[in-house]
Write an enzyme that holds these catalytic residues in place. Structure first.
Site, PDB file in Angstrom:
ATOM      1  N   SER B 145      -8.547  -4.353   4.343  1.00 54.56           N
ATOM      2  CA  SER B 145      -7.569  -3.663   3.505  1.00 54.56           C
ATOM      3  C   SER B 145      -7.065  -4.605   2.409  1.00 54.56           C
ATOM      4  CB  SER B 145      -6.443  -3.124   4.395  1.00 54.56           C
ATOM      5  OG  SER B 145      -5.702  -2.136   3.718  1.00 54.56           O
ATOM      6  N   ASP B 221     -10.966   7.318   6.860  1.00 53.35           N
ATOM      7  CA  ASP B 221      -9.850   6.397   6.626  1.00 53.35           C
ATOM      8  C   ASP B 221      -8.657   7.175   6.082  1.00 53.35           C
ATOM      9  OD1 ASP B 221      -8.129   4.392   5.441  1.00 53.35           O
ATOM     10  OD2 ASP B 221      -9.822   3.017   5.524  1.00 53.35           O
ATOM     11  N   HIS B 253      -8.759   3.680   9.564  1.00 53.22           N
ATOM     12  CA  HIS B 253      -8.389   2.386   8.971  1.00 53.22           C
ATOM     13  C   HIS B 253      -7.951   1.369  10.023  1.00 53.22           C
ATOM     14  CE1 HIS B 253      -7.556   0.249   5.229  1.00 53.22           C
ATOM     15  NE2 HIS B 253      -6.388  -0.167   5.695  1.00 53.22           N
TER      16      HIS B 253
END
Lengths: 275, 275
Positions: B145, B221, B253
């Protein structure tokens, strides 16, 4: 049964669920990992019982079991370690009450209305998991610390429920340890005769275990003295119970220890449950 | 450098350390996993940069990197995601200030005295790790991320520092996303010209990357729209950068996604760092 969360992991699904437990008279949360092989039909299932202070979540996030479960095609069930909630009795100590159910059925106030973890794990949750998930009749059981002890006692108390057994750094002889005497006294009362059926080392001598057992123990475990591993080793040898006991140099009591040997345990159970 | 904890894991040592950082002007905590192979001499090292809200601890406990690091014989370094402490500026939002350093060097008040995460990771902590641990000159970098974005930008900004590169669900185009515009505006000021050197998709077109890149992205996600993966895919194709981009069906995610593909990433780096 409510779905709390479901996340794809290693091709399968890591789920967290809750349900109204009759045995514990409260809402109970548990986790199930279903491997990708379950899409093709029922898979064997390994029960993992956690230790003091844990919920279903600790091992779910830290033990790394999912990768191995997906590799070997077995499901993993992670129960909570006690009933929980504002209406459930508790104690300020980390090792009594919520988070410390010890996998026994309490007979004493204020614990007995909710703390029925033996019945909960061995019967109620077993029935629920069997009904709701694509698992076969082949069940194994393992656990860590208090949960390793719970795995051994439930396996011996419920012959036929579990076909394979292992433990990570189990509390081994709670009737002789501060990790045991306090809890058994609170949950079962001061009459120590009632304790022995909830002591893995004593139970092994009394009832025995028909299969074999894999046990890993860290040689540098910071709680070594509380676990009393020597009592279990003696009982295993005296009863000539088939076993593999591994004292692992340099390892402590943490999830780093559990995760390091997690694959060996899943493989151990898979071999016995799928063989 | 202070030792916070050291636990044996997969034959190696998972340690947590702290030191007084000059770049961030505060005490900084980081984690290092040293594989068993390090006993025989320096090993390659993989830097793992974490995402918003994380410390060094999340990936250390949840990503399952240690098993793979031990298998392939490489070290893992996990820095914190920002400076921390009562004397360090912060914001009530989860995505700004402590826990959200974005791996840039802030130029604006109140952030600039401490938020120098680019210099901290790419230079100061690199020097410390090289001095204190048995690591070789072969460094790779990855992250998740915000950390996936940091891995890409640091690799491109510091040619020669990192010989291998990958990312898990990276923020891909922060100058065009609410995960980026807010932070770059706060840390670098409102003049958007200064932002482009901290945007992986723009930097790829401007500076390029001499090696290849492995990127995994979950198709389910929950932050897909904030990550802007299409901008990065376009930049990779336009610049003809060698890469493997994998859109993984059903994955979100979470660390379940990261842990599922962690072995592939460690193997990717090991092949390039040890080859």
């Amino acid at each position: 049964m409510k779905i709390i969360s479901e996340n794809k992991a290693f091709g399968g699904v890591q789920g967290v669920y809750s349900h109204a437990s009759e045995a514990c008279a409260c809402e109970m949360t548990f986790a199930v990992y279903m491997p990708p092989q379950a899409e093709n039909g029922p898979v064997p299932v390994l029960w993992y019982l956690s230790g003091l202070t844990c919920t279903h979540e600790n091992a779910m996030t830290k033990a790394g079991l999912q990768a191995h479960a997906a590799e070997f095609g077995i499901a993993i069930v992670l129960p909570d370690t006690s009933p929980r909630g504002e209406s459930v009795a508790n104690d300020d100590a980390y090792d009594l009450g919520q988070g410390a159910g010890f996998y026994v059925n309490a007979t004493q106030a204020p614990w007995s209305p909710n703390f029925q973890m033996e019945t909960y794990v061995a019967s109620e949750l077993r029935d629920l998991v069997t009904e709701k998930f694509a698992v076969s009749v082949h069940h194994g059981i393992t656990g860590h610390s208090m949960g390793g002890h719970g795995a051994m006692t439930l396996a011996m108390k419920y012959p036929g429920h579990y076909q394979s057994l292992s433990a990570f750094a189990p509390i081994a002889n709670p009737t002789q340890s501060d990790w045991g005497r306090k809890q058994l006294g609170a949950y079962l009362g001061s009459a120590e005769e009632s304790w022995s059926a909830n002591d893995a080392s004593l139970l092994l001598k009394e009832r025995g275990w028909s299969g074999d057992i894999l046990i890993d123990q860290g040689a540098d475990d910071q709680f070594y003295d509380l676990l009393k591993p020597e009592s279990l080793v003696t009982a295993l040898v005296e009863t000539k119970t088939a076993h593999s006991y591994r004292l692992q140099k340099g390892y402590d009591h943490s999830y780093y220890f559990v995760s390091t040997f997690a694959r060996d345990h899943v493989a151990w159970h898979a071999e016995r449950l799928k063989g």
